[in-house]
Motif scaffolding. Structure first.
Motif, PDB file in Angstrom:
ATOM      1  N   GLU A  97       0.778  -0.963   0.109  1.00 64.60           N
ATOM      2  CA  GLU A  97       0.131  -0.340  -0.180  1.00 64.60           C
ATOM      3  C   GLU A  97       1.303   1.611   0.682  1.00 64.60           C
ATOM      4  O   GLU A  97       0.460   2.325  -0.788  1.00 64.60           O
ATOM      5  N   ARG A  98       1.362   1.173   0.656  1.00 62.06           N
ATOM      6  CA  ARG A  98       2.432   2.257   0.833  1.00 62.06           C
ATOM      7  C   ARG A  98       4.064   2.811   0.783  1.00 62.06           C
ATOM      8  O   ARG A  98       4.663   3.405   0.024  1.00 62.06           O
ATOM      9  N   GLY A  99       4.946   1.707   0.195  1.00 61.11           N
ATOM     10  CA  GLY A  99       5.761   0.824  -0.163  1.00 61.11           C
ATOM     11  C   GLY A  99       6.778   1.027   1.011  1.00 61.11           C
ATOM     12  O   GLY A  99       6.673   1.790   1.716  1.00 61.11           O
ATOM     13  N   ALA A 100       8.462   0.107   0.334  1.00 63.00           N
ATOM     14  CA  ALA A 100       9.022   0.168   1.073  1.00 63.00           C
ATOM     15  C   ALA A 100      10.086   1.502   2.319  1.00 63.00           C
ATOM     16  O   ALA A 100      10.041   1.380   2.807  1.00 63.00           O
ATOM     17  N   GLY A 101       9.518   2.565   0.874  1.00 55.53           N
ATOM     18  CA  GLY A 101      10.419   4.071   2.471  1.00 55.53           C
ATOM     19  C   GLY A 101       9.673   4.305   3.457  1.00 55.53           C
ATOM     20  O   GLY A 101      10.012   4.126   4.581  1.00 55.53           O
ATOM     21  N   GLU A 102       8.115   4.124   3.196  1.00 56.87           N
ATOM     22  CA  GLU A 102       7.417   4.615   4.453  1.00 56.87           C
ATOM     23  C   GLU A 102       7.081   3.268   4.927  1.00 56.87           C
ATOM     24  O   GLU A 102       7.128   3.205   6.421  1.00 56.87           O
ATOM     25  N   THR A 103       7.439   2.189   4.572  1.00 58.60           N
ATOM     26  CA  THR A 103       7.550   0.671   5.821  1.00 58.60           C
ATOM     27  C   THR A 103       8.928   0.692   6.547  1.00 58.60           C
ATOM     28  O   THR A 103       8.477   0.458   7.800  1.00 58.60           O
ATOM     29  N   ARG A 104       9.984   1.246   6.290  1.00 56.19           N
ATOM     30  CA  ARG A 104      11.213   1.295   6.816  1.00 56.19           C
ATOM     31  C   ARG A 104      11.165   2.535   7.563  1.00 56.19           C
ATOM     32  O   ARG A 104      11.501   1.410   9.002  1.00 56.19           O
ATOM     33  N   GLN A 105       9.764   3.048   7.878  1.00 57.66           N
ATOM     34  CA  GLN A 105       9.692   4.191   8.804  1.00 57.66           C
ATOM     35  C   GLN A 105       9.766   3.398   9.676  1.00 57.66           C
ATOM     36  O   GLN A 105       9.385   3.502  11.081  1.00 57.66           O
ATOM     37  N   THR A 106       8.314   2.490   9.237  1.00 63.00           N
ATOM     38  CA  THR A 106       7.345   1.669  10.415  1.00 63.00           C
ATOM     39  C   THR A 106       8.997   1.048  10.880  1.00 63.00           C
ATOM     40  O   THR A 106       8.974   0.984  12.619  1.00 63.00           O
ATOM     41  N   LEU A 107       9.062   0.888  10.612  1.00 62.53           N
ATOM     42  CA  LEU A 107      10.447  -1.203  10.780  1.00 62.53           C
ATOM     43  C   LEU A 107      11.121  -0.334  12.087  1.00 62.53           C
ATOM     44  O   LEU A 107      11.946  -1.203  12.884  1.00 62.53           O
ATOM     45  N   GLU A 108      11.738   0.819  12.063  1.00 56.95           N
ATOM     46  CA  GLU A 108      12.770   1.846  12.743  1.00 56.95           C
ATOM     47  C   GLU A 108      11.790   1.705  14.446  1.00 56.95           C
ATOM     48  O   GLU A 108      12.452   2.108  14.958  1.00 56.95           O
ATOM     49  N   LEU A 109      10.636   1.989  13.666  1.00 55.41           N
ATOM     50  CA  LEU A 109      10.113   2.241  15.380  1.00 55.41           C
ATOM     51  C   LEU A 109       9.914   0.806  15.890  1.00 55.41           C
ATOM     52  O   LEU A 109       9.490   0.969  17.160  1.00 55.41           O
ATOM     53  N   VAL A 110      10.143  -0.015  15.513  1.00 56.42           N
ATOM     54  CA  VAL A 110       9.795  -1.649  15.348  1.00 56.42           C
ATOM     55  C   VAL A 110      11.280  -2.140  16.166  1.00 56.42           C
ATOM     56  O   VAL A 110      10.848  -2.618  17.562  1.00 56.42           O
ATOM     57  N   VAL A 111      11.945  -2.361  15.490  1.00 56.50           N
ATOM     58  CA  VAL A 111      13.378  -3.338  15.732  1.00 56.50           C
ATOM     59  C   VAL A 111      14.624  -1.822  15.437  1.00 56.50           C
ATOM     60  O   VAL A 111      14.425  -0.821  15.387  1.00 56.50           O
ATOM     61  N   VAL A 112      15.838  -2.976  16.261  1.00 51.41           N
ATOM     62  CA  VAL A 112      16.634  -1.466  16.544  1.00 51.41           C
ATOM     63  C   VAL A 112      17.524  -1.450  14.681  1.00 51.41           C
ATOM     64  O   VAL A 112      16.969  -2.432  13.407  1.00 51.41           O
ATOM     65  N   GLU A 113      17.967  -0.397  14.669  1.00 51.97           N
ATOM     66  CA  GLU A 113      18.676   0.121  13.197  1.00 51.97           C
ATOM     67  C   GLU A 113      19.000  -1.011  12.659  1.00 51.97           C
ATOM     68  O   GLU A 113      18.904  -1.258  10.914  1.00 51.97           O
ATOM     69  N   ASP A 114      20.106  -1.935  13.123  1.00 54.35           N
ATOM     70  CA  ASP A 114      20.692  -3.185  12.389  1.00 54.35           C
ATOM     71  C   ASP A 114      19.707  -4.045  11.863  1.00 54.35           C
ATOM     72  O   ASP A 114      19.992  -4.348  10.929  1.00 54.35           O
ATOM     73  N   ALA A 115      18.393  -4.029  11.980  1.00 64.77           N
ATOM     74  CA  ALA A 115      17.261  -5.151  12.039  1.00 64.77           C
ATOM     75  C   ALA A 115      16.711  -4.680  10.796  1.00 64.77           C
ATOM     76  O   ALA A 115      16.016  -5.464   9.995  1.00 64.77           O
ATOM     77  N   VAL A 116      17.078  -3.480  10.345  1.00 72.19           N
ATOM     78  CA  VAL A 116      15.247  -3.187  10.047  1.00 72.19           C
ATOM     79  C   VAL A 116      15.682  -3.494   8.420  1.00 72.19           C
ATOM     80  O   VAL A 116      14.685  -3.900   8.002  1.00 72.19           O
ATOM     81  N   GLY A 117      16.835  -3.250   7.441  1.00 75.30           N
ATOM     82  CA  GLY A 117      16.377  -3.928   6.716  1.00 75.30           C
ATOM     83  C   GLY A 117      16.492  -5.141   6.052  1.00 75.30           C
ATOM     84  O   GLY A 117      16.126  -5.809   5.536  1.00 75.30           O
ATOM     85  N   ASP A 118      17.022  -6.981   6.827  1.00 78.14           N
ATOM     86  CA  ASP A 118      17.039  -8.114   7.245  1.00 78.14           C
ATOM     87  C   ASP A 118      15.310  -7.969   7.270  1.00 78.14           C
ATOM     88  O   ASP A 118      14.419  -8.795   6.910  1.00 78.14           O
TER      89      ASP A 118
END
Length: 148
Positions: A97-118
């Motif tokens: 719905e929103r693409g990788a960029g916005e999902t990445r921003q949400t993931l940054e609130l869920v997991v440590v920075e090093d795990a976001v890409g994985d």
């Protein structure tokens, strides 16, 4: 997330129900010191999602190790979606719905920075497999006069 949280499972589509059941099954297997992948494999195979089993297992491992908060999942028999289950459902649908960029921003609130890409890669693989199998999580059905 708010379209899923506290919703009865019966109001969700097959893809959402499958993911919630898989999350709960994974957590239950870990709590009993059983192999979650072995326990979940029959359901993944039945839904033609065996290719998503490894990414799903990785998703849950990453969340278990790298989440910024302790995630809470309902027991297998619970009829409603927990807050953290709703977040994970939203993350899967967010990519489409929103693409990788916005999902990445949400993931940054869920997991440590090093795990976001994985985690982003893992969610992409799960979503792709679910789309191919024809059960990509979609919209929730309207609540119809249910009683608790």
């Amino acid at each position: 997330m708010y379209k899923y949280v506290d919703r009865p499972l019966s109001t969700l589509d097959e893809g959402c129900r499958f993911l919630v059941a898989s999350m709960r099954g994974w957590v239950t297997a870990i709590s009993k010191r059983n192999c979650p992948a072995q326990m979940l494999a029959p359901a993944f195979a039945r839904w033609r999602l065996i290719g998503a089993l490894q990414p799903f297992h990785r998703l849950m491992l990453i969340l278990n190790r790298e989440a910024l908060d302790t995630l809470q999942f309902c027991p297998v028999g619970c009829n409603h979606v927990s807050e953290h289950e709703a977040i994970l459902l939203e993350l899967v649908t967010s990519l489409r719905e929103r693409g990788a960029g916005e999902t990445r921003q949400t993931l940054e609130l869920v997991v440590v920075e090093d795990a976001v890409g994985d985690l982003l890669d893992t969610l992409t693989r799960i979503g792709a497999a679910m789309a191919i199998a024809g059960i990509f999580p979609g919209e929730v059905a309207p609540v119809r006069g249910t009683r608790d």
